[in-house]
Motif scaffolding. Sequence first.
Motif, PDB file in Angstrom:
ATOM      1  N   LYS A  12       6.146  -1.527  -6.799  1.00 62.34           N
ATOM      2  CA  LYS A  12       4.888  -0.845  -6.480  1.00 62.34           C
ATOM      3  C   LYS A  12       4.813   0.474  -7.217  1.00 62.34           C
ATOM      4  CE  LYS A  12       3.591   1.490  -2.467  1.00 62.34           C
ATOM      5  NZ  LYS A  12       3.386   1.677  -1.047  1.00 62.34           N
ATOM      6  N   GLN A  33      -6.195   4.330  -3.175  1.00 59.41           N
ATOM      7  CA  GLN A  33      -6.488   4.045  -1.761  1.00 59.41           C
ATOM      8  C   GLN A  33      -5.638   2.855  -1.280  1.00 59.41           C
ATOM      9  OE1 GLN A  33      -8.551   6.219  -0.390  1.00 59.41           O
ATOM     10  NE2 GLN A  33      -9.339   7.051  -2.283  1.00 59.41           N
ATOM     11  N   THR A  34      -5.595   1.801  -2.096  1.00 59.56           N
ATOM     12  CA  THR A  34      -4.821   0.608  -1.754  1.00 59.56           C
ATOM     13  C   THR A  34      -3.323   0.916  -1.796  1.00 59.56           C
ATOM     14  OG1 THR A  34      -6.552  -0.879  -2.516  1.00 59.56           O
ATOM     15  CG2 THR A  34      -4.331  -1.788  -2.419  1.00 59.56           C
ATOM     16  N   TYR A  35      -2.907   1.692  -2.793  1.00 62.28           N
ATOM     17  CA  TYR A  35      -1.493   2.089  -2.902  1.00 62.28           C
ATOM     18  C   TYR A  35      -1.020   2.750  -1.609  1.00 62.28           C
ATOM     19  CZ  TYR A  35       2.648   4.661  -4.490  1.00 62.28           C
ATOM     20  OH  TYR A  35       3.924   5.174  -4.608  1.00 62.28           O
ATOM     21  N   GLY A  36      -1.836   3.657  -1.081  1.00 60.86           N
ATOM     22  CA  GLY A  36      -1.493   4.343   0.163  1.00 60.86           C
ATOM     23  C   GLY A  36      -1.488   3.433   1.381  1.00 60.86           C
ATOM     24  N   ALA A  37      -2.278   2.356   1.323  1.00 64.07           N
ATOM     25  CA  ALA A  37      -2.385   1.443   2.464  1.00 64.07           C
ATOM     26  C   ALA A  37      -1.255   0.408   2.499  1.00 64.07           C
ATOM     27  CB  ALA A  37      -3.730   0.722   2.431  1.00 64.07           C
ATOM     28  N   ILE A  38      -0.590   0.190   1.376  1.00 64.98           N
ATOM     29  CA  ILE A  38       0.498  -0.798   1.323  1.00 64.98           C
ATOM     30  C   ILE A  38       1.771  -0.150   1.862  1.00 64.98           C
ATOM     31  CG2 ILE A  38       1.933  -2.257  -0.161  1.00 64.98           C
ATOM     32  CD1 ILE A  38      -0.452  -2.467  -2.078  1.00 64.98           C
ATOM     33  N   ARG A  39       2.129  -0.531   3.090  1.00 68.89           N
ATOM     34  CA  ARG A  39       3.305   0.051   3.738  1.00 68.89           C
ATOM     35  C   ARG A  39       4.332  -1.008   4.142  1.00 68.89           C
ATOM     36  NH1 ARG A  39      -0.870   3.441   6.219  1.00 68.89           N
ATOM     37  NH2 ARG A  39      -0.720   5.458   5.215  1.00 68.89           N
ATOM     38  N   GLU A  40       3.901  -2.247   4.183  1.00 75.37           N
ATOM     39  CA  GLU A  40       4.772  -3.341   4.617  1.00 75.37           C
ATOM     40  C   GLU A  40       5.398  -4.030   3.397  1.00 75.37           C
ATOM     41  OE1 GLU A  40       5.272  -4.006   7.929  1.00 75.37           O
ATOM     42  OE2 GLU A  40       3.992  -2.271   8.314  1.00 75.37           O
ATOM     43  N   VAL A  43       2.177  -8.172   1.793  1.00 75.36           N
ATOM     44  CA  VAL A  43       0.804  -7.670   1.818  1.00 75.36           C
ATOM     45  C   VAL A  43      -0.190  -8.753   1.424  1.00 75.36           C
ATOM     46  CG1 VAL A  43       0.790  -6.817  -0.578  1.00 75.36           C
ATOM     47  CG2 VAL A  43      -0.632  -5.698   1.119  1.00 75.36           C
TER      48      VAL A  43
END
Length: 187
Positions: A12, A33-40, A43
């Motif tokens: 990532k 925005q998507t980069y920040g939302a990917i936490r798991e 995905v």
Amino acid sequence: MIVGIEGAVEHKEPTLVHLNVSGLIYEVFISLQTYGAIREPRVKLHTSHIIREDAQLLFGFFEKSEKVLFERLIKINGVGPKVAQAICSTFTPAQFGQVIAAGDITQLKRVPGIGPKSAGRILVELAGFDIELTAGHAAVPAASGEAAQALESLGFKKEEVARALAKCESTETSALVKEALKLLQKL
């Protein structure tokens, strides 16, 4: 067409992610925005698949509204996937809807790759689209689009119509037209 992808995150970066889908690793370009939302570690992304003569590109979005914004932006003459992705990285769809509603060229020029001419063209092309970006359900965009067409056919300018509709609270076409007409008469 690939409209979605789900897999394990192999790698990532702020602009891309490598997803392992049953042994195949896909490179998917993403916004900040998507980069920040990917936490798991696993995905699911909504994707826009762009096929060119020399490449096949996948652009991934955590939120469906971001994908809708991206696909609407790349339809504008002079706005390619990189500029659309830069807009998605700079603004959330709701924030971008506010920029459109306000007709704020200064905010839009903050995006890398967008000058005054491009900013003006984007705002004109997307007039009325702000309602769709900030709306919570599907009935409102259809009603607002129909109301916008009706008001424009009466001779009102696209920008005025967009601003008036942004202030309206109704969700039905006829009610939107009536409410917007009252606002437009005060202008």
